[in-house]
Motif scaffolding. Sequence first.
Motif, PDB file in Angstrom:
ATOM      1  N   CYS A 132       0.835  -1.201   0.000  1.00 26.82           N
ATOM      2  CA  CYS A 132       0.000   0.000   0.000  1.00 26.82           C
ATOM      3  C   CYS A 132       0.873   1.255   0.000  1.00 26.82           C
ATOM      4  CB  CYS A 132      -0.936   0.013   1.209  1.00 26.82           C
ATOM      5  SG  CYS A 132      -2.178  -1.284   1.187  1.00 26.82           S
ATOM      6  N   ILE A 150      -1.164  -3.351  -6.041  1.00 24.03           N
ATOM      7  CA  ILE A 150      -1.538  -2.194  -5.231  1.00 24.03           C
ATOM      8  C   ILE A 150      -3.063  -2.147  -5.151  1.00 24.03           C
ATOM      9  CG2 ILE A 150      -1.359   0.306  -4.948  1.00 24.03           C
ATOM     10  CD1 ILE A 150       0.981   0.274  -6.874  1.00 24.03           C
ATOM     11  N   PRO A 151      -3.646  -2.234  -3.953  1.00 26.18           N
ATOM     12  CA  PRO A 151      -5.099  -2.103  -3.833  1.00 26.18           C
ATOM     13  C   PRO A 151      -5.534  -0.666  -4.102  1.00 26.18           C
ATOM     14  CG  PRO A 151      -4.094  -2.236  -1.670  1.00 26.18           C
ATOM     15  CD  PRO A 151      -2.999  -2.470  -2.650  1.00 26.18           C
ATOM     16  N   GLY A 153      -7.327   2.930  -3.853  1.00 29.09           N
ATOM     17  CA  GLY A 153      -7.715   3.781  -2.742  1.00 29.09           C
ATOM     18  C   GLY A 153      -7.156   5.178  -2.894  1.00 29.09           C
ATOM     19  N   LEU A 161      -1.560   4.271   0.614  1.00 27.98           N
ATOM     20  CA  LEU A 161      -2.932   4.117   0.123  1.00 27.98           C
ATOM     21  C   LEU A 161      -3.869   3.780   1.282  1.00 27.98           C
ATOM     22  CD1 LEU A 161      -2.025   2.024  -3.023  1.00 27.98           C
ATOM     23  CD2 LEU A 161      -2.963   4.324  -3.056  1.00 27.98           C
ATOM     24  N   VAL A 166      -9.321   0.159  -0.319  1.00 28.74           N
ATOM     25  CA  VAL A 166      -8.156  -0.626   0.096  1.00 28.74           C
ATOM     26  C   VAL A 166      -8.591  -1.760   1.015  1.00 28.74           C
ATOM     27  CG1 VAL A 166      -5.999  -0.578   1.399  1.00 28.74           C
ATOM     28  CG2 VAL A 166      -6.540   1.281  -0.176  1.00 28.74           C
ATOM     29  N   GLN A 167      -9.407  -1.423   2.002  1.00 30.46           N
ATOM     30  CA  GLN A 167      -9.858  -2.430   2.962  1.00 30.46           C
ATOM     31  C   GLN A 167     -10.638  -3.540   2.271  1.00 30.46           C
ATOM     32  OE1 GLN A 167      -8.848  -2.328   5.984  1.00 30.46           O
ATOM     33  NE2 GLN A 167      -8.188  -0.224   6.283  1.00 30.46           N
ATOM     34  N   SER A 169     -10.420  -4.495  -0.869  1.00 35.80           N
ATOM     35  CA  SER A 169      -9.513  -5.287  -1.698  1.00 35.80           C
ATOM     36  C   SER A 169      -8.723  -6.280  -0.852  1.00 35.80           C
ATOM     37  CB  SER A 169      -8.540  -4.367  -2.451  1.00 35.80           C
ATOM     38  OG  SER A 169      -9.217  -3.557  -3.377  1.00 35.80           O
ATOM     39  N   LEU A 200      -4.611  -0.144   8.772  1.00 38.64           N
ATOM     40  CA  LEU A 200      -4.077  -0.961   7.692  1.00 38.64           C
ATOM     41  C   LEU A 200      -3.260  -2.129   8.239  1.00 38.64           C
ATOM     42  CD1 LEU A 200      -3.686  -1.344   4.652  1.00 38.64           C
ATOM     43  CD2 LEU A 200      -1.726   0.213   4.794  1.00 38.64           C
TER      44      LEU A 200
END
Length: 264
Positions: A132, A150-151, A153, A161, A166-167, A169, A200
């Motif tokens: 991230c 890379i997720p 966000g 990120l 993101v969460q 993903s 995260l």
Amino acid sequence: MTKHEGKGMFAIERQRMIKQLLNQNKHVSVAELSCCLNVSEVTIRRDLEKLEGERFLMRTHGGAVLLDPDSGEPAAQADDGVLSAEDGIDEIADLAASMIVDNDIIYLGSGMVSDAIAQRLSGKRNLIVLTCSLPVAAALYRNRDLQVIIPGGAVSPTGLLFGEGVQDSLDTMHVSKAFIEVEGFNARGFTTRDQTFCLLARRIGKISDNVVFLCPPQSYGSISFYNIGALSLADSIVTTAEVNDSFKEACAEKHVKLFTAYDL
């Protein structure tokens, strides 16, 4: 004091001299004390551990720093060269990189150690690296022997990120090893100054088979505002900090593997 004056000196006398030197200089090194007091570095480390238990000082990589009696924080400033952010980075990165093998699926977080690990992955084959951190991704994306994920966000000012995307993903992903760099650690657990990073790190811990916390020496004994989790959250800790026996015992009790400079 000349070198021969340390011969036959009792522990209480040595510790009084160490206190005097710390009050004068704010920080001392094990090597200097060993030479000055004419005793082994092992003996000096025992003296420093005793004084750390009295909350007079905090041990660092290769020495000790005076603690402020009111705040309990280090009295020496970062520009004294004692708790520099660069201390131990290469050693920690080298050891962490040695834990990564061909065909691994890893998460690599953000921070100076994480950036240094990214530079050490060029010889690895068929890696999948979830991150991230935009700086880490930028360091890796040209490497044809690995895949960078890379997720989606938003991007924080530090290049991290974050957000619901993101969460969401991360909930669909799984890694064999996660390398998480922290700003504070002690026997109670791990902390950070950044709430986004905290959330995260917690989520990454849930999708990883093995969680490796990367702990620069200046983070030992520090407590930041956001609590990532208890010591048991880690499978391994990599640090160059001179941790005391009580911390080692806490790691053993929680079955956390501790890798320090003395294991290198």
